[in-house]
Motif scaffolding. Structure first.
Motif, PDB file in Angstrom:
ATOM      1  N   GLN A   1      -8.100  -9.452  11.833  1.00  0.00           N
ATOM      2  CA  GLN A   1      -6.727  -9.065  12.448  1.00  0.00           C
ATOM      3  C   GLN A   1      -6.463  -7.633  12.172  1.00  0.00           C
ATOM      4  OE1 GLN A   1      -5.148 -11.071  14.850  1.00  0.00           O
ATOM      5  NE2 GLN A   1      -7.179 -12.379  14.492  1.00  0.00           N
ATOM      6  N   ALA A   2      -7.163  -7.189  11.503  1.00  0.00           N
ATOM      7  CA  ALA A   2      -6.831  -5.648  11.156  1.00  0.00           C
ATOM      8  C   ALA A   2      -6.739  -4.814  12.446  1.00  0.00           C
ATOM      9  CB  ALA A   2      -7.327  -4.986   9.959  1.00  0.00           C
ATOM     10  N   SER A   3      -5.855  -3.658  12.164  1.00  0.00           N
ATOM     11  CA  SER A   3      -5.961  -2.868  13.183  1.00  0.00           C
ATOM     12  C   SER A   3      -7.282  -1.789  13.236  1.00  0.00           C
ATOM     13  CB  SER A   3      -5.098  -1.636  13.319  1.00  0.00           C
ATOM     14  OG  SER A   3      -3.601  -2.262  13.641  1.00  0.00           O
ATOM     15  N   PRO A   4      -7.835  -1.288  14.351  1.00  0.00           N
ATOM     16  CA  PRO A   4      -8.946  -0.662  14.320  1.00  0.00           C
ATOM     17  C   PRO A   4      -8.859   0.554  13.526  1.00  0.00           C
ATOM     18  CG  PRO A   4      -8.616  -1.233  16.592  1.00  0.00           C
ATOM     19  CD  PRO A   4      -7.522  -1.804  15.660  1.00  0.00           C
ATOM     20  N   PRO A   5      -9.845   1.478  12.963  1.00  0.00           N
ATOM     21  CA  PRO A   5      -9.565   2.523  11.826  1.00  0.00           C
ATOM     22  C   PRO A   5      -8.497   3.615  12.543  1.00  0.00           C
ATOM     23  CG  PRO A   5     -11.552   1.915  11.954  1.00  0.00           C
ATOM     24  CD  PRO A   5     -11.273   1.195  12.861  1.00  0.00           C
ATOM     25  N   THR A   6      -8.584   3.681  13.690  1.00  0.00           N
ATOM     26  CA  THR A   6      -7.711   4.879  14.405  1.00  0.00           C
ATOM     27  C   THR A   6      -6.198   4.385  14.801  1.00  0.00           C
ATOM     28  OG1 THR A   6      -8.563   4.136  16.692  1.00  0.00           O
ATOM     29  CG2 THR A   6      -9.981   5.751  15.390  1.00  0.00           C
ATOM     30  N   GLN A   7      -6.073   3.142  14.559  1.00  0.00           N
ATOM     31  CA  GLN A   7      -4.633   2.680  14.689  1.00  0.00           C
ATOM     32  C   GLN A   7      -3.856   2.208  13.504  1.00  0.00           C
ATOM     33  OE1 GLN A   7      -4.795  -0.649  17.467  1.00  0.00           O
ATOM     34  NE2 GLN A   7      -4.866   0.381  19.166  1.00  0.00           N
ATOM     35  N   PRO A   8      -2.521   2.802  13.566  1.00  0.00           N
ATOM     36  CA  PRO A   8      -1.719   2.794  12.475  1.00  0.00           C
ATOM     37  C   PRO A   8      -1.234   1.121  12.484  1.00  0.00           C
ATOM     38  CG  PRO A   8      -0.522   3.776  13.929  1.00  0.00           C
ATOM     39  CD  PRO A   8      -1.896   3.670  14.620  1.00  0.00           C
ATOM     40  N   THR A   9      -0.679   0.633  11.520  1.00  0.00           N
ATOM     41  CA  THR A   9       0.057  -0.792  11.284  1.00  0.00           C
ATOM     42  C   THR A   9       1.453  -0.359  12.034  1.00  0.00           C
ATOM     43  OG1 THR A   9      -1.187  -1.452   9.735  1.00  0.00           O
ATOM     44  CG2 THR A   9       0.836  -2.699  10.187  1.00  0.00           C
ATOM     45  N   VAL A  10       2.017  -1.141  12.899  1.00  0.00           N
ATOM     46  CA  VAL A  10       3.448  -0.888  13.077  1.00  0.00           C
ATOM     47  C   VAL A  10       4.298  -2.059  12.373  1.00  0.00           C
ATOM     48  CG1 VAL A  10       5.119  -1.010  15.221  1.00  0.00           C
ATOM     49  CG2 VAL A  10       2.646  -0.523  15.451  1.00  0.00           C
ATOM     50  N   VAL A  11       5.389  -1.400  11.896  1.00  0.00           N
ATOM     51  CA  VAL A  11       6.358  -2.354  10.984  1.00  0.00           C
ATOM     52  C   VAL A  11       7.832  -2.117  11.633  1.00  0.00           C
ATOM     53  CG1 VAL A  11       7.299  -2.761   8.610  1.00  0.00           C
ATOM     54  CG2 VAL A  11       4.933  -2.197   8.757  1.00  0.00           C
ATOM     55  N   MET A  12       8.385  -3.220  11.911  1.00  0.00           N
ATOM     56  CA  MET A  12       9.609  -3.130  12.827  1.00  0.00           C
ATOM     57  C   MET A  12      10.593  -3.862  11.923  1.00  0.00           C
ATOM     58  SD  MET A  12       8.314  -3.865  16.673  1.00  0.00           S
ATOM     59  CE  MET A  12       6.877  -4.946  15.887  1.00  0.00           C
ATOM     60  N   VAL A  13      11.768  -3.138  11.933  1.00  0.00           N
ATOM     61  CA  VAL A  13      12.960  -3.620  11.034  1.00  0.00           C
ATOM     62  C   VAL A  13      14.219  -3.836  11.709  1.00  0.00           C
ATOM     63  CG1 VAL A  13      14.378  -3.110   8.991  1.00  0.00           C
ATOM     64  CG2 VAL A  13      11.824  -2.428   9.070  1.00  0.00           C
ATOM     65  N   HIS A  14      14.680  -4.975  11.915  1.00  0.00           N
ATOM     66  CA  HIS A  14      15.836  -5.212  12.515  1.00  0.00           C
ATOM     67  C   HIS A  14      17.122  -4.826  12.161  1.00  0.00           C
ATOM     68  CE1 HIS A  14      17.341  -8.422  10.105  1.00  0.00           C
ATOM     69  NE2 HIS A  14      16.111  -8.821   9.819  1.00  0.00           N
TER      70      HIS A  14
ATOM     71  N   GLY B   1      -3.435   2.259   4.710  1.00  0.00           N
ATOM     72  CA  GLY B   1      -3.520   3.101   5.909  1.00  0.00           C
ATOM     73  C   GLY B   1      -2.198   3.398   6.593  1.00  0.00           C
ATOM     74  N   PRO B   2      -2.103   4.190   7.655  1.00  0.00           N
ATOM     75  CA  PRO B   2      -0.692   4.753   8.347  1.00  0.00           C
ATOM     76  C   PRO B   2      -0.040   3.611   8.576  1.00  0.00           C
ATOM     77  CG  PRO B   2      -2.824   5.263   9.533  1.00  0.00           C
ATOM     78  CD  PRO B   2      -3.380   4.704   8.260  1.00  0.00           C
ATOM     79  N   VAL B   3       1.238   3.810   8.872  1.00  0.00           N
ATOM     80  CA  VAL B   3       2.328   2.863   9.303  1.00  0.00           C
ATOM     81  C   VAL B   3       3.143   3.692  10.136  1.00  0.00           C
ATOM     82  CG1 VAL B   3       4.361   1.561   8.655  1.00  0.00           C
ATOM     83  CG2 VAL B   3       2.118   1.479   7.194  1.00  0.00           C
ATOM     84  N   VAL B   4       3.519   2.950  11.326  1.00  0.00           N
ATOM     85  CA  VAL B   4       4.650   3.472  12.174  1.00  0.00           C
ATOM     86  C   VAL B   4       5.648   2.630  11.974  1.00  0.00           C
ATOM     87  CG1 VAL B   4       5.375   3.606  14.599  1.00  0.00           C
ATOM     88  CG2 VAL B   4       3.089   4.536  13.948  1.00  0.00           C
ATOM     89  N   LEU B   5       6.675   3.266  11.443  1.00  0.00           N
ATOM     90  CA  LEU B   5       8.010   2.383  11.071  1.00  0.00           C
ATOM     91  C   LEU B   5       9.043   2.540  11.908  1.00  0.00           C
ATOM     92  CD1 LEU B   5       9.025   0.702   8.435  1.00  0.00           C
ATOM     93  CD2 LEU B   5       9.827   2.678   7.380  1.00  0.00           C
ATOM     94  N   VAL B   6       9.405   1.344  12.274  1.00  0.00           N
ATOM     95  CA  VAL B   6      10.276   1.310  13.753  1.00  0.00           C
ATOM     96  C   VAL B   6      11.829   0.485  12.984  1.00  0.00           C
ATOM     97  CG1 VAL B   6      10.830   0.476  16.018  1.00  0.00           C
ATOM     98  CG2 VAL B   6       8.348   0.910  15.017  1.00  0.00           C
ATOM     99  N   GLY B   7      12.999   0.983  13.293  1.00  0.00           N
ATOM    100  CA  GLY B   7      14.219   0.581  13.159  1.00  0.00           C
ATOM    101  C   GLY B   7      15.137   0.412  14.123  1.00  0.00           C
ATOM    102  N   HIS B   8      15.849  -0.789  14.414  1.00  0.00           N
ATOM    103  CA  HIS B   8      16.880  -1.058  15.467  1.00  0.00           C
ATOM    104  C   HIS B   8      18.252  -0.585  14.620  1.00  0.00           C
ATOM    105  CE1 HIS B   8      19.264  -3.854  17.741  1.00  0.00           C
ATOM    106  NE2 HIS B   8      19.358  -2.966  18.629  1.00  0.00           N
TER     107      HIS B   8
END
Length: 339
Positions: free
Chosen positions: A96-109, A158-165
């Motif tokens: 279930q891991a992202s491909p090596p070229t894709q970051p993991t997306v983490v979202m914070v409500h 690996g890299p992360v895209v961190l998202v906040g609302h």
């Protein structure tokens, strides 16, 4: 009689090759030796009953019959092997891991919400192959909330895209400052504070938070786990439906209001001590129909941060729920910028 005895021998031939008496077959050489042995046994059994065939060379007829049976054994063996391979392929779980070229997306409500706020974005991102996570924001105190998020980020390789609302924007700004694997920040109708600013001061002129009294906005009760004087806040139903989730159907907004999470004033009044957006590239999604944080305030904060700004006409403070595809597109833009 002779015909029936031959048929019985044919019926026994395949089971004997897979029974407990069969030696282990762990190489092509062993498999060939096993087939040759079965071939010789079959030739011997095909000799006419009562004859001394064991001491005489096999006839052409007996040889041809034995070869035919060996071919059948080989075909059955190949079919069984193909079945095993197919079953193995079907039962081995895929990564279930992202491909090596894709970051993991983490979202914070944000405040008065939970991880379900991101359901639409999770579905869209996972359908496109991303590893995407929506994590719980404690909503207790900015410092401890950010520490909780930062601890989770340490578990990701690996890299992360961190998202906040909303209030989550302040949390990701603080948490990412101590998380070197965060390579992009995305603010979705969110606060983007500078050091020393608390989110309670950043809603903008014209926000319903400033135009209504505390008694009109909230149901309150003491927050016994936070600093002295802190209170727990719940948005009143009419405020939630008419100003917080004003672009959602009444039935949906009522359900969200019924499940809203309490938020401590300690979370909203604690100023940021770090601002990761000064060193990490950022993206901002700005809904013009937001009545909690005005579009003008969000535009100003995003420009100060040097963010890539996407303006969404209409929506509400919960555009992430009403229009998840539009929000997902901005998250994907941020992910594409991560190298």
């Amino acid at each position: 009689m002779a015909v029936s005895a031959t048929a019985a021998r044919r019926k026994r031939l395949w089971p004997r090759t897979i029974g407990s008496a069969t030696p282990p077959v762990d190489s092509c050489q062993n498999w060939n030796a096993l087939l040759n042995s079965r071939f010789r046994q079959s030739v011997a059994r095909d000799a006419p009953l009562g004859s001394q065939s064991a001491s005489r060379p096999p006839t052409a007829a007996t040889t041809q019959g034995a070869k035919a049976r060996m071919k059948n054994v080989i075909r059955c063996g190949a079919a069984a092997l193909a079945t095993v391979v197919a079953i193995t392929a079907a039962t081995v779980p895929t990564s279930q891991a992202s491909p090596p070229t894709q970051p993991t997306v983490v979202m914070v409500h944000g405040a008065w919400a939970d991880t379900s706020s991101w359901d639409g974005e999770l579905d869209a991102l996972q359908a496109k192959g991303y590893t995407a996570r929506a994590i719980a924001n404690p909503l207790r105190d900015l410092t401890t909330d950010a520490r909780s998020v930062a601890s989770f980020l340490e578990t990701i390789n690996g890299p992360v895209v961190l998202v906040g609302h909303s209030y989550g924007g302040a949390v990701i700004s603080e948490a990412a400052a101590s998380s070197p694997n965060v390579k992009a920040l995305v603010y979705v109708d969110a606060y983007i504070p500078e050091v020393g600013e608390a989110v309670s001061t950043l809603n903008g002129d014209g926000s319903v938070i400033y135009s209504l009294t505390e008694q009109q906005l909230f149901d309150t009760f003491p927050d016994r786990d936070s600093p002295a004087g802190a209170m727990e806040l719940l948005l009143k139903k009419d405020v939630f439906q008419q100003h917080f989730a004003n672009d959602l159907p009444a039935e949906q907004s009522t359900r969200l209001w019924a499940g809203e999470r309490v938020t401590s004033t300690a979370a909203l009044n604690t100023p940021n001590t770090a601002t990761a957006w000064k060193t990490v590239p950022s993206w901002a999604f700005v809904s013009t129909g937001d009545q909690i944080i005005t579009a003008a305030s969000k535009q100003s904060m995003a420009q100060r941060a040097g963010a890539h700004i996407t303006t969404f006409e209409g929506g509400s403070h919960l555009t992430l729920i009403s229009h998840p595809d539009a929000v997902t597109a901005v998250i994907e833009s941020a992910a594409a910028g991560v190298v």
